[in-house]
Design a protein around this motif. Structure first.
Motif, PDB file in Angstrom:
ATOM      1  N   UNK A 176       0.817  -1.217   0.000  1.00  0.00           N
ATOM      2  CA  UNK A 176       0.000   0.000   0.000  1.00  0.00           C
ATOM      3  C   UNK A 176       0.852   1.269   0.000  1.00  0.00           C
ATOM      4  N   UNK A 177       2.162   1.137   0.201  1.00  0.00           N
ATOM      5  CA  UNK A 177       3.086   2.277   0.230  1.00  0.00           C
ATOM      6  C   UNK A 177       4.318   1.997  -0.628  1.00  0.00           C
ATOM      7  N   UNK A 178       4.109   1.435  -1.798  1.00  0.00           N
ATOM      8  CA  UNK A 178       5.240   1.038  -2.642  1.00  0.00           C
ATOM      9  C   UNK A 178       6.186   2.169  -2.983  1.00  0.00           C
ATOM     10  N   UNK A 179       5.714   3.380  -2.976  1.00  0.00           N
ATOM     11  CA  UNK A 179       6.574   4.517  -3.311  1.00  0.00           C
ATOM     12  C   UNK A 179       7.342   5.014  -2.086  1.00  0.00           C
ATOM     13  N   UNK A 180       7.240   4.299  -0.965  1.00  0.00           N
ATOM     14  CA  UNK A 180       7.872   4.726   0.286  1.00  0.00           C
ATOM     15  C   UNK A 180       8.716   3.613   0.905  1.00  0.00           C
ATOM     16  N   UNK A 181       9.480   2.913   0.096  1.00  0.00           N
ATOM     17  CA  UNK A 181      10.245   1.774   0.595  1.00  0.00           C
ATOM     18  C   UNK A 181      11.702   2.103   0.921  1.00  0.00           C
ATOM     19  N   UNK A 182      12.094   3.370   0.770  1.00  0.00           N
ATOM     20  CA  UNK A 182      13.442   3.766   1.160  1.00  0.00           C
ATOM     21  C   UNK A 182      13.569   3.574   2.676  1.00  0.00           C
ATOM     22  N   UNK A 183      14.798   3.504   3.194  1.00  0.00           N
ATOM     23  CA  UNK A 183      14.982   3.185   4.618  1.00  0.00           C
ATOM     24  C   UNK A 183      14.236   4.103   5.594  1.00  0.00           C
ATOM     25  N   UNK A 184      14.188   5.379   5.327  1.00  0.00           N
ATOM     26  CA  UNK A 184      13.520   6.312   6.242  1.00  0.00           C
ATOM     27  C   UNK A 184      12.028   6.032   6.302  1.00  0.00           C
ATOM     28  N   UNK A 185      11.381   5.946   5.133  1.00  0.00           N
ATOM     29  CA  UNK A 185       9.938   5.700   5.113  1.00  0.00           C
ATOM     30  C   UNK A 185       9.604   4.301   5.616  1.00  0.00           C
ATOM     31  N   UNK A 186      10.439   3.326   5.282  1.00  0.00           N
ATOM     32  CA  UNK A 186      10.209   1.959   5.751  1.00  0.00           C
ATOM     33  C   UNK A 186      10.237   1.922   7.273  1.00  0.00           C
ATOM     34  N   UNK A 187      11.182   2.608   7.867  1.00  0.00           N
ATOM     35  CA  UNK A 187      11.279   2.663   9.324  1.00  0.00           C
ATOM     36  C   UNK A 187      10.030   3.313   9.927  1.00  0.00           C
ATOM     37  N   UNK A 188       9.537   4.371   9.280  1.00  0.00           N
ATOM     38  CA  UNK A 188       8.306   5.022   9.755  1.00  0.00           C
ATOM     39  C   UNK A 188       7.109   4.078   9.653  1.00  0.00           C
ATOM     40  N   UNK A 189       7.053   3.314   8.563  1.00  0.00           N
ATOM     41  CA  UNK A 189       5.967   2.342   8.399  1.00  0.00           C
ATOM     42  C   UNK A 189       6.008   1.252   9.451  1.00  0.00           C
ATOM     43  N   UNK A 190       7.196   0.754   9.715  1.00  0.00           N
ATOM     44  CA  UNK A 190       7.373  -0.267  10.748  1.00  0.00           C
ATOM     45  C   UNK A 190       6.894   0.282  12.094  1.00  0.00           C
TER      46      UNK A 190
END
Length: 183
Positions: free
Chosen positions: A102-116
């Motif tokens: 649902x957030x494929x455009x946000x998989x860089x480390x910063x955004x991934x960490x926020x998602x986690x």
């Protein structure tokens, strides 16, 4: 003289086991195995359709997800897969799976960490596991199993161990499931 054309369907070579990530009843008459890449836009397009198949055929379909990150095309695919495995260790694989698609455009480390973090997972621990590739063997095992089964692209689906060579729109997926359930 010509040689007759042989058409053979690709088959799943690594059987589904308890180690797989699965949604749906374990005794479902139809099992869909998806080899996917969290950064692949085609996998992203298939994601809501697979979710709808599970919703519409809740008693008859089980979905198994296996990693097939195509790292030379998708630079964040492997770390996303490893993060999903870190979530799996904590019993939260499917929650992060869904967030990643649902957030494929946000998989860089910063955004991934926020998602986690949004999912209530320990972001520092997950990032540490991804950083030291603590789950790389699991991701690699899925990938190699895909290669053994003839997977060359993502997404690749197998319906009851036979590669689905059709499309990923809802109607085609439902037809494939119904054909597998009632051959």
């Amino acid at each position: 003289m010509s040689t007759p054309l042989q058409v053979t369907s690709a088959r799943l070579h690594v059987p589904v086991s308890e180690a797989d990530h699965a949604r749906g009843p374990a005794d479902a008459p139809v099992t869909i195995v998806e080899y996917g890449d969290f950064q692949c836009r085609f996998c992203g397009a298939a994601y809501p359709n697979l979710a709808e198949v599970l919703r519409q055929r809740a008693d008859s379909v089980r979905l198994v997800y296996r990693h097939f990150p195509i790292a030379n095309v998708h630079p964040y695919a492997e770390s996303a897969a490893e993060a999903a495995e870190a979530a799996a260790v904590r019993g939260r694989f499917w929650e992060l799976h869904d967030w990643l698609y649902e957030h494929q455009d946000q998989l860089d480390p910063v955004h991934l960490s926020l998602g986690v973090e949004q999912l209530g997972l320990p972001a520092d621990e997950v990032a540490g596991e991804v950083g030291r590739q603590a789950h790389a063997d699991r991701v690699r095992r899925d990938f190699v199993g895909g290669i053994r089964s003839g997977v060359t692209a993502a997404p690749t689906l197998f319906v009851n161990d036979v590669r689905h060579d059709g499309g990923y729109d809802l109607a085609e997926l439902l037809a494939a499931v119904d054909a597998a359930e009632h051959p």
